[in-house]
Design a protein around this motif. Structure first.
Motif, PDB file in Angstrom:
ATOM      1  N   ARG A 103       0.903  -1.119   0.009  1.00  0.00           N
ATOM      2  CA  ARG A 103       0.008  -0.112   0.027  1.00  0.00           C
ATOM      3  C   ARG A 103       0.822   1.340  -0.025  1.00  0.00           C
ATOM      4  NH1 ARG A 103      -2.892  -2.826   3.906  1.00  0.00           N
ATOM      5  NH2 ARG A 103      -2.102  -1.621   5.472  1.00  0.00           N
ATOM      6  N   ALA A 104       1.891   1.156   0.733  1.00  0.00           N
ATOM      7  CA  ALA A 104       2.918   2.409   0.682  1.00  0.00           C
ATOM      8  C   ALA A 104       3.544   2.485  -0.600  1.00  0.00           C
ATOM      9  CB  ALA A 104       3.843   2.133   1.746  1.00  0.00           C
ATOM     10  N   GLY A 105       3.526   1.602  -1.461  1.00  0.00           N
ATOM     11  CA  GLY A 105       4.101   1.706  -2.829  1.00  0.00           C
ATOM     12  C   GLY A 105       5.262   0.892  -3.199  1.00  0.00           C
ATOM     13  N   LEU A 106       5.761  -0.278  -2.476  1.00  0.00           N
ATOM     14  CA  LEU A 106       6.510  -1.188  -2.847  1.00  0.00           C
ATOM     15  C   LEU A 106       6.015  -1.965  -3.783  1.00  0.00           C
ATOM     16  CD1 LEU A 106       9.514  -2.431  -1.865  1.00  0.00           C
ATOM     17  CD2 LEU A 106       8.060  -4.113  -0.408  1.00  0.00           C
ATOM     18  N   VAL A 107       6.848  -2.090  -4.761  1.00  0.00           N
ATOM     19  CA  VAL A 107       6.546  -2.562  -6.109  1.00  0.00           C
ATOM     20  C   VAL A 107       8.153  -3.486  -6.617  1.00  0.00           C
ATOM     21  CG1 VAL A 107       4.970  -1.140  -7.097  1.00  0.00           C
ATOM     22  CG2 VAL A 107       7.370  -0.793  -7.487  1.00  0.00           C
ATOM     23  N   ARG A 108       7.764  -4.649  -7.431  1.00  0.00           N
ATOM     24  CA  ARG A 108       8.668  -5.323  -7.969  1.00  0.00           C
ATOM     25  C   ARG A 108       9.444  -4.564  -8.963  1.00  0.00           C
ATOM     26  NH1 ARG A 108      10.303  -9.231 -11.778  1.00  0.00           N
ATOM     27  NH2 ARG A 108      11.449 -10.991 -11.159  1.00  0.00           N
ATOM     28  N   VAL A 109      10.749  -4.317  -9.449  1.00  0.00           N
ATOM     29  CA  VAL A 109      11.155  -3.521 -10.117  1.00  0.00           C
ATOM     30  C   VAL A 109      12.257  -4.315 -11.265  1.00  0.00           C
ATOM     31  CG1 VAL A 109      11.206  -1.459  -9.108  1.00  0.00           C
ATOM     32  CG2 VAL A 109      12.963  -2.806  -8.997  1.00  0.00           C
ATOM     33  N   GLY A 110      12.126  -5.812 -11.020  1.00  0.00           N
ATOM     34  CA  GLY A 110      12.729  -6.826 -11.726  1.00  0.00           C
ATOM     35  C   GLY A 110      14.096  -7.269 -11.337  1.00  0.00           C
ATOM     36  N   PRO A 111      14.834  -8.050 -11.990  1.00  0.00           N
ATOM     37  CA  PRO A 111      16.199  -8.454 -11.536  1.00  0.00           C
ATOM     38  C   PRO A 111      17.131  -7.514 -11.630  1.00  0.00           C
ATOM     39  CG  PRO A 111      15.358  -9.451 -13.657  1.00  0.00           C
ATOM     40  CD  PRO A 111      14.453  -8.882 -13.227  1.00  0.00           C
ATOM     41  N   GLY A 112      18.010  -7.216 -10.833  1.00  0.00           N
ATOM     42  CA  GLY A 112      19.334  -6.444 -10.788  1.00  0.00           C
ATOM     43  C   GLY A 112      20.546  -6.975 -11.367  1.00  0.00           C
ATOM     44  N   SER A 113      21.257  -6.209 -11.650  1.00  0.00           N
ATOM     45  CA  SER A 113      22.670  -6.647 -12.324  1.00  0.00           C
ATOM     46  C   SER A 113      23.350  -7.757 -11.377  1.00  0.00           C
ATOM     47  CB  SER A 113      23.546  -5.618 -12.661  1.00  0.00           C
ATOM     48  OG  SER A 113      23.817  -4.836 -11.760  1.00  0.00           O
ATOM     49  N   ASP A 114      22.974  -7.572  -9.956  1.00  0.00           N
ATOM     50  CA  ASP A 114      23.476  -8.446  -8.985  1.00  0.00           C
ATOM     51  C   ASP A 114      22.847  -9.914  -8.907  1.00  0.00           C
ATOM     52  OD1 ASP A 114      21.052  -7.779  -7.815  1.00  0.00           O
ATOM     53  OD2 ASP A 114      22.021  -6.505  -6.343  1.00  0.00           O
ATOM     54  N   GLY A 115      21.876 -10.155  -9.891  1.00  0.00           N
ATOM     55  CA  GLY A 115      21.038 -11.366  -9.657  1.00  0.00           C
ATOM     56  C   GLY A 115      20.223 -11.503  -8.763  1.00  0.00           C
ATOM     57  N   LEU A 116      19.821 -10.470  -8.020  1.00  0.00           N
ATOM     58  CA  LEU A 116      18.578 -10.581  -7.064  1.00  0.00           C
ATOM     59  C   LEU A 116      17.320  -9.738  -7.614  1.00  0.00           C
ATOM     60  CD1 LEU A 116      20.915  -9.641  -3.901  1.00  0.00           C
ATOM     61  CD2 LEU A 116      20.150 -11.929  -4.758  1.00  0.00           C
ATOM     62  N   VAL A 117      16.395 -10.259  -7.024  1.00  0.00           N
ATOM     63  CA  VAL A 117      15.030  -9.562  -7.401  1.00  0.00           C
ATOM     64  C   VAL A 117      14.977  -8.404  -6.623  1.00  0.00           C
ATOM     65  CG1 VAL A 117      12.763  -9.865  -7.483  1.00  0.00           C
ATOM     66  CG2 VAL A 117      14.023 -12.136  -7.802  1.00  0.00           C
ATOM     67  N   HIS A 118      14.862  -7.082  -7.160  1.00  0.00           N
ATOM     68  CA  HIS A 118      14.795  -6.017  -6.645  1.00  0.00           C
ATOM     69  C   HIS A 118      13.345  -5.338  -6.502  1.00  0.00           C
ATOM     70  CE1 HIS A 118      19.070  -4.041  -7.446  1.00  0.00           C
ATOM     71  NE2 HIS A 118      18.861  -5.624  -7.183  1.00  0.00           N
ATOM     72  N   HIS A 119      13.054  -4.951  -5.283  1.00  0.00           N
ATOM     73  CA  HIS A 119      11.641  -4.276  -4.909  1.00  0.00           C
ATOM     74  C   HIS A 119      11.939  -2.742  -4.544  1.00  0.00           C
ATOM     75  CE1 HIS A 119      10.895  -8.560  -4.764  1.00  0.00           C
ATOM     76  NE2 HIS A 119       9.650  -8.302  -5.046  1.00  0.00           N
ATOM     77  N   ALA A 120      11.311  -1.929  -5.007  1.00  0.00           N
ATOM     78  CA  ALA A 120      11.542  -0.601  -4.719  1.00  0.00           C
ATOM     79  C   ALA A 120      10.258   0.028  -3.998  1.00  0.00           C
ATOM     80  CB  ALA A 120      11.868   0.369  -6.011  1.00  0.00           C
ATOM     81  N   LEU A 121      10.521   1.016  -2.954  1.00  0.00           N
ATOM     82  CA  LEU A 121       9.920   1.785  -2.192  1.00  0.00           C
ATOM     83  C   LEU A 121       9.822   3.149  -2.135  1.00  0.00           C
ATOM     84  CD1 LEU A 121       7.242   2.000  -0.372  1.00  0.00           C
ATOM     85  CD2 LEU A 121       8.735   1.418   1.577  1.00  0.00           C
ATOM     86  N   PRO A 122       9.297   4.114  -3.032  1.00  0.00           N
ATOM     87  CA  PRO A 122       9.676   5.515  -2.995  1.00  0.00           C
ATOM     88  C   PRO A 122       9.067   6.062  -1.499  1.00  0.00           C
ATOM     89  CG  PRO A 122       7.496   5.046  -4.220  1.00  0.00           C
ATOM     90  CD  PRO A 122       8.147   3.770  -3.738  1.00  0.00           C
ATOM     91  N   LEU A 123      10.051   6.883  -1.002  1.00  0.00           N
ATOM     92  CA  LEU A 123       9.759   7.601   0.431  1.00  0.00           C
ATOM     93  C   LEU A 123       8.984   8.867   0.052  1.00  0.00           C
ATOM     94  CD1 LEU A 123      13.074   6.507   2.161  1.00  0.00           C
ATOM     95  CD2 LEU A 123      10.814   5.575   2.378  1.00  0.00           C
ATOM     96  N   ARG A 124       7.675   9.091   0.267  1.00  0.00           N
ATOM     97  CA  ARG A 124       7.166  10.375  -0.098  1.00  0.00           C
ATOM     98  C   ARG A 124       7.106  11.004   1.093  1.00  0.00           C
ATOM     99  NH1 ARG A 124       3.969   6.016  -2.103  1.00  0.00           N
ATOM    100  NH2 ARG A 124       3.783   5.850  -4.304  1.00  0.00           N
ATOM    101  N   ARG A 125       7.976  12.290   0.910  1.00  0.00           N
ATOM    102  CA  ARG A 125       8.166  13.158   2.137  1.00  0.00           C
ATOM    103  C   ARG A 125       7.811  14.600   1.659  1.00  0.00           C
ATOM    104  NH1 ARG A 125      13.113  12.200   3.451  1.00  0.00           N
ATOM    105  NH2 ARG A 125      14.145  13.666   1.979  1.00  0.00           N
ATOM    106  N   VAL A 126       6.793  15.336   2.398  1.00  0.00           N
ATOM    107  CA  VAL A 126       6.773  16.596   1.998  1.00  0.00           C
ATOM    108  C   VAL A 126       7.919  17.587   2.707  1.00  0.00           C
ATOM    109  CG1 VAL A 126       5.226  18.540   2.313  1.00  0.00           C
ATOM    110  CG2 VAL A 126       4.248  16.318   1.917  1.00  0.00           C
ATOM    111  N   ALA A 127       8.101  17.374   4.025  1.00  0.00           N
ATOM    112  CA  ALA A 127       9.232  17.940   4.855  1.00  0.00           C
ATOM    113  C   ALA A 127       9.471  17.073   6.076  1.00  0.00           C
ATOM    114  CB  ALA A 127       8.529  19.339   5.252  1.00  0.00           C
ATOM    115  N   ARG A 128      10.706  17.282   6.714  1.00  0.00           N
ATOM    116  CA  ARG A 128      11.006  16.737   7.955  1.00  0.00           C
ATOM    117  C   ARG A 128      10.898  17.438   9.130  1.00  0.00           C
ATOM    118  NH1 ARG A 128      16.970  15.240   6.328  1.00  0.00           N
ATOM    119  NH2 ARG A 128      17.081  17.325   5.222  1.00  0.00           N
TER     120      ARG A 128
END
Length: 340
Positions: free
Chosen positions: A163-188
């Motif tokens: 729900r937070a946005g984690l998605v599979r982005v495919g195999p990386g050059s390291d041979g591992l399956v990469h999943h990416a989660l964007p950190l949506r931040r307005v301000a700290r």
């Protein structure tokens, strides 16, 4: 490093938590539990095929403690079961893993056999992602998982992370399956927390020099002509009302903000958290753990010369310390800062 914390020079003990887990920096006493928690899965996926032994584990913990103190890129936290206080595993945020894009943090995790199947790894990842979004300039978290590691792939399917946005982005050059989660931040937003005399304003000033907007309760009260503390309830509420309105305005404009007031009660911290939650902001609490004797010494030397030098009688100073409600990690990301 490709990712930095809000104030690179401020060091402390990070604490994160929810109703089941606490994440904390690893300690020397954790070495035995880490060795006992080793099993073939740990060896295969996390230990590069090498079984753990006590000497190497102690050395590894020492290196991690050094990285926390010196601002190194690898930030390991122990996963602690709140009900039993037992170490249940580890989670790591690597702030500068080679071959990852700038602003990307690699998160890895491992849970000991006795604690598997309870969702602890996913919870730990969620907590670390919250900390990264709130306390660093990271833009993306990546989970790199071996295609044969079914339990770890299950973490990448956690409902809350998806729900937070984690998605599979495919195999990386390291041979591992990469999943990416964007950190949506307005301000700290940083809540500087501690009794009078603990060093809050000094720390808030450091944040201000690093680009944060500083909102100071004492300065606003002084500007309004108030020289004695504590302020009457209606007056204090009025000053907080001004700070709260300014906080919302700055966050909406995308500015980082540090709020400089005692935040002596859990309720006061919760009210400011609730204020910015609809804006997508999770504040980090910087709790100054200055020793009691040092606080009393500082307050005894005050002369009333300005907003950060308000005289506090000894009896009142002791009452402030006795009534202070220390923040806990289940409230949100927490950094314990020794300002003694």
């Amino acid at each position: 490093m490709t990712v930095t914390e809000a104030v690179a020079g401020v060091r402390g003990q990070v604490l994160l938590g929810d109703d089941l887990l606490t994440l904390r920096c690893l300690q020397d006493v954790d070495a035995g539990a880490m060795v006992d928690g080793d099993d073939p899965d740990q060896v295969r996926w996390l230990n590069d095929g090498h079984p753990s032994d006590l000497a190497r584990t102690r050395e590894w913990i020492g290196r991690n403690q050094h990285e926390w103190r010196e601002g190194g890129p690898r930030r390991n936290l122990g996963i602690v079961d709140r009900a039993t206080a037992a170490l249940a595993g580890m989670v790591e945020a690597h702030l500068a893993l080679p071959d990852l894009a700038p602003g990307t943090v690699n998160v890895a995790y491992g849970v000991f056999p006795a604690f598997r199947g309870r969702g602890y790894a996913a919870r730990a990842v969620r907590l670390v992602c919250t900390w990264l979004g709130a306390a660093t300039d990271a833009r993306t978290v990546v989970l790199r998982i071996d295609a044969d590691n079914a339990p770890s792939l299950g973490v990448a399917q956690d409902d809350a992370l998806v729900r937070a946005g984690l998605v599979r982005v495919g195999p990386g050059s390291d041979g591992l399956v990469h999943h990416a989660l964007p950190l949506r931040r307005v301000a700290r937003v940083v809540l500087v927390c501690g009794p009078a005399g603990s060093g809050k304003s000094t720390l808030a000033g450091r944040l201000e020099r690093d680009g944060f907007v500083r909102l100071s309760f004492d300065e606003e009260a002084w500007r309004r002509g108030h020289r004695d503390h504590p302020l009457p309830g209606p007056v204090a509420a009025e000053v907080h009302g001004v700070l709260r309105a300014r906080l919302v305005a700055h966050v909406r404009a995308g500015r980082d903000v540090v709020v400089d007031t005692s935040f002596w009660s859990r309720a006061s911290r919760a009210s400011y958290r609730a204020l910015v939650a609809p804006l997508g902001v999770v504040p980090v609490t910087y709790h100054l753990t200055t020793p009691r004797a040092e606080v009393l010494r500082r307050l005894a030397g005050r002369t009333g010369s300005g907003p950060h030098d308000v005289a506090v009688p000894a009896r009142l100073a002791r009452a402030y310390l006795d009534g202070f409600e220390a923040p806990t990690p289940d409230e949100g990301p927490l950094l314990l800062v020794d300002a003694g």
